[in-house]
Design an enzyme around this catalytic site. Structure first.
Site, PDB file in Angstrom:
ATOM      1  N   SER A 133       0.817  -1.219   0.000  1.00 45.54           N
ATOM      2  CA  SER A 133       0.000   0.000   0.000  1.00 45.54           C
ATOM      3  C   SER A 133       0.844   1.260   0.000  1.00 45.54           C
ATOM      4  O   SER A 133       1.934   1.295   0.592  1.00 45.54           O
ATOM      5  CB  SER A 133      -0.872  -0.032   1.258  1.00 45.54           C
ATOM      6  OG  SER A 133      -1.430   1.226   1.507  1.00 45.54           O
ATOM      7  N   TYR A 158      -2.183  -0.262  10.312  1.00 41.50           N
ATOM      8  CA  TYR A 158      -2.338  -0.860   8.982  1.00 41.50           C
ATOM      9  C   TYR A 158      -1.076  -0.657   8.156  1.00 41.50           C
ATOM     10  O   TYR A 158      -0.526  -1.607   7.584  1.00 41.50           O
ATOM     11  CB  TYR A 158      -3.550  -0.242   8.269  1.00 41.50           C
ATOM     12  CG  TYR A 158      -3.619  -0.575   6.794  1.00 41.50           C
ATOM     13  CD1 TYR A 158      -3.932  -1.869   6.373  1.00 41.50           C
ATOM     14  CD2 TYR A 158      -3.366   0.393   5.821  1.00 41.50           C
ATOM     15  CE1 TYR A 158      -3.987  -2.183   5.015  1.00 41.50           C
ATOM     16  CE2 TYR A 158      -3.424   0.087   4.467  1.00 41.50           C
ATOM     17  CZ  TYR A 158      -3.727  -1.203   4.068  1.00 41.50           C
ATOM     18  OH  TYR A 158      -3.763  -1.508   2.732  1.00 41.50           O
TER      19      TYR A 158
HETATM   20  N1  LIG Z   1      -8.412  -0.737  -2.223  1.00 39.33           N
HETATM   21  C1  LIG Z   1      -7.355   0.048  -2.054  1.00 39.33           C
HETATM   22  O1  LIG Z   1      -7.433   1.262  -2.301  1.00 39.33           O
HETATM   23  C2  LIG Z   1      -6.039  -0.515  -1.584  1.00 39.33           C
HETATM   24  C3  LIG Z   1      -4.946   0.362  -1.466  1.00 39.33           C
HETATM   25  C4  LIG Z   1      -3.736  -0.138  -1.025  1.00 39.33           C
HETATM   26  C5  LIG Z   1      -3.603  -1.481  -0.745  1.00 39.33           C
HETATM   27  N2  LIG Z   1      -4.669  -2.317  -0.852  1.00 39.33           N
HETATM   28  C6  LIG Z   1      -4.481  -3.735  -0.529  1.00 39.33           C
HETATM   29  O2  LIG Z   1      -4.989  -4.509  -1.599  1.00 39.33           O
HETATM   30  C7  LIG Z   1      -5.530  -5.731  -1.082  1.00 39.33           C
HETATM   31  C8  LIG Z   1      -6.964  -5.894  -1.543  1.00 39.33           C
HETATM   32  O3  LIG Z   1      -7.743  -4.793  -1.066  1.00 39.33           O
HETATM   33  P1  LIG Z   1      -9.278  -4.588  -1.402  1.00 39.33           P
HETATM   34  O4  LIG Z   1      -9.544  -3.136  -1.432  1.00 39.33           O
HETATM   35  O5  LIG Z   1      -9.654  -5.445  -2.542  1.00 39.33           O
HETATM   36  O6  LIG Z   1      -9.927  -5.134  -0.048  1.00 39.33           O
HETATM   37  P2  LIG Z   1     -11.078  -6.217   0.217  1.00 39.33           P
HETATM   38  O7  LIG Z   1     -11.346  -6.141   1.679  1.00 39.33           O
HETATM   39  O8  LIG Z   1     -12.205  -6.014  -0.728  1.00 39.33           O
HETATM   40  O9  LIG Z   1     -10.356  -7.576  -0.146  1.00 39.33           O
HETATM   41  C9  LIG Z   1      -9.601  -8.316   0.774  1.00 39.33           C
HETATM   42  C10 LIG Z   1     -10.164  -9.717   0.836  1.00 39.33           C
HETATM   43  O10 LIG Z   1      -9.363 -10.470   1.751  1.00 39.33           O
HETATM   44  C11 LIG Z   1     -10.197 -11.267   2.525  1.00 39.33           C
HETATM   45  N3  LIG Z   1      -9.546 -11.544   3.807  1.00 39.33           N
HETATM   46  C12 LIG Z   1      -9.288 -10.652   4.801  1.00 39.33           C
HETATM   47  N4  LIG Z   1      -8.744 -11.271   5.855  1.00 39.33           N
HETATM   48  C13 LIG Z   1      -8.637 -12.581   5.514  1.00 39.33           C
HETATM   49  C14 LIG Z   1      -8.163 -13.732   6.188  1.00 39.33           C
HETATM   50  N5  LIG Z   1      -7.697 -13.661   7.436  1.00 39.33           N
HETATM   51  N6  LIG Z   1      -8.183 -14.913   5.543  1.00 39.33           N
HETATM   52  C15 LIG Z   1      -8.669 -14.999   4.269  1.00 39.33           C
HETATM   53  N7  LIG Z   1      -9.148 -13.951   3.588  1.00 39.33           N
HETATM   54  C16 LIG Z   1      -9.137 -12.759   4.202  1.00 39.33           C
HETATM   55  C17 LIG Z   1     -11.476 -10.473   2.691  1.00 39.33           C
HETATM   56  O11 LIG Z   1     -12.592 -11.278   2.999  1.00 39.33           O
HETATM   57  C18 LIG Z   1     -11.597  -9.762   1.345  1.00 39.33           C
HETATM   58  O12 LIG Z   1     -12.420 -10.490   0.451  1.00 39.33           O
HETATM   59  C19 LIG Z   1      -5.364  -5.661   0.430  1.00 39.33           C
HETATM   60  O13 LIG Z   1      -4.185  -6.333   0.775  1.00 39.33           O
HETATM   61  C20 LIG Z   1      -5.247  -4.185   0.705  1.00 39.33           C
HETATM   62  O14 LIG Z   1      -4.534  -3.935   1.892  1.00 39.33           O
HETATM   63  C21 LIG Z   1      -5.886  -1.857  -1.264  1.00 39.33           C
END
Ligand SMILES: NC(=O)c1ccc[n+]([C@@H]2O[C@H](COP(=O)([O-])OP(=O)(O)OC[C@H]3O[C@@H](n4cnc5c(N)ncnc54)[C@H](O)[C@@H]3O)[C@@H](O)[C@H]2O)c1
Length: 327
Positions: A133, A158
């Site tokens: 991130s 985070y």
């Molecule tokens: N969306 C953004 O703007 C953004 C920005 C920077 C980084 N990220 C990173 O990208 C990745 C995806 O983000 P997103 O926005 O799609 O989030 P999201 O919450 O939609 O997707 C994450 C998924 O991981 C699953 N998950 C969480 N904990 C878990 C566990 N213990 N075991 C199994 N599954 C688990 C959740 O159920 C969810 O479906 C994450 O790692 C997030 O930190 C996202």
């Protein structure tokens, strides 16, 4: 018929993960395994809807499991001959809730990542792509944020867990035959965006005529990245082989003030926002801004969707949702 390559996508039921899975299945050369625990960080029904189109395909397998559970992860790796790549996107995402539940964030984002790296090492997986991130840059004052900048200024649990995840990736890449690419995503948006994120949350409130909470004076700035551009970067990282470890920014390399974003949403939704001004939130960084020259050079990354067009497409999707997503 050529045999398909095996790939594991953790968090594949989530926002970014489900877009990646869609892309991989469309290529028709992957057997995709998804691990997701469908937790209630936001409505699990939304995640179920994300996987529904794929369940039952013979090139798709859904494993409902928690990445914190090492034995369960070992089982996932044992069930496939060998994954050609792991894309690790499962995480507790969201900055503000991490201040309330730091242990949950550390267990999921650090121990969970370690579990996957360890399984990948044991099973001789060659490639590991980690969803990091922009928040690892914290209160970095120098813009745009470059991968050469130190990441010692994190200001939320985070962000600290994501920085730790990157370090574990580097360690495994150094010690073992496991290439790791840590991708630093800059605020991702598009269809199916997480309902806790500003664009989605604001769209919902504005369309209902309810006040939107604006933290600070509206001059905080974010580099918003359209999900298709992120997926193009992730896809290129899956094929990247030129070095053992890299951290790479994936952003749009344009920074947009919150008040500008609200104006774009107002225009597309055809409604004025009611602003509920609130103090800046602890953990929130004042700005993000990606230097994407490294991504261009190493991944051929070339983001296509500017915020104006991206918000237009987001609102077009949002308007098809009705009020069904209450997440
Ligand atoms: N969306 C953004 O703007 C953004 C920005 C920077 C980084 N990220 C990173 O990208 C990745 C995806 O983000 P997103 O926005 O799609 O989030 P999201 O919450 O939609 O997707 C994450 C998924 O991981 C699953 N998950 C969480 N904990 C878990 C566990 N213990 N075991 C199994 N599954 C688990 C959740 O159920 C969810 O479906 C994450 O790692 C997030 O930190 C996202």
């Amino acid at each position: 018929m050529t045999s398909k390559r095996n790939i594991l996508v953790t968090g594949g039921a989530g926002f970014i993960g489900s877009h990646l899975v869609e892309r991989l299945l469309a290529e028709d050369k992957w057997r995709v395994t998804v691990v997701d625990d469908f937790n209630d960080f936001y409505a699990p029904a939304l995640k179920r809807a994300n996987v529904a189109p794929h369940v039952g395909r013979d090139d798709y397998e859904l494993v409902e499991a928690d990445i914190r559970d090492r034995v369960a992860m070992e089982r996932v790796f044992a069930a496939t001959a060998r994954f050609d790549c792991v894309v690790h996107l499962a995480a507790r995402a969201g900055v503000r809730p991490s201040l309330v539940e730091p242990f949950l964030y550390a267990e999921t984002n650090i121990t969970g990542t370690l579990n996957l790296l360890e399984c990948a090492r044991q099973r001789h997986v060659p490639q590991f792509v980690f969803g990091s991130s922009s928040s690892v840059y914290g209160i970095n004052a120098k813009v745009p944020f470059s991968e050469d900048d130190p990441i010692r200024q994190t200001i939320s649990p985070y962000a600290a867990t994501k920085a730790a995840g990157e370090m574990l990736c580097h360690t495994y890449a150094h010690l073992h035959d496991l290439r790791c690419v840590a991708l630093r995503f800059f605020t991702v948006y598009g269809a199916r965006q997480r309902p806790d994120l500003a664009i989605h949350k604001f769209a919902k409130l504005i369309s209902r005529g309810q006040p939107i909470p604006v933290f600070g004076d509206g001059t905080t700035r974010r580099d918003y990245t359209y999900v298709e551009d992120i997926i193009a970067g992730v896809r290129a990282a899956i094929d990247y082989t030129a070095s053992d470890y890299e951290a790479i920014n994936l952003g749009e390399s344009r920074t947009v003030e919150l008040r500008e974003l609200i104006a774009l949403l107002e225009r597309e939704l055809g409604r004025k926002a009611v602003i509920d001004r609130q103090p800046m939130q602890p953990g929130d960084v004042p700005q993000t801004f990606a230097d994407i020259s490294k991504a261009r050079r190493l991944l051929g990354y070339d983001p296509q969707t500017q915020i104006e067009e991206g918000v237009r497409r987001f609102v077009a999707w949002f308007n098809t949702q009705g009020m069904k997503d209450e997440g």
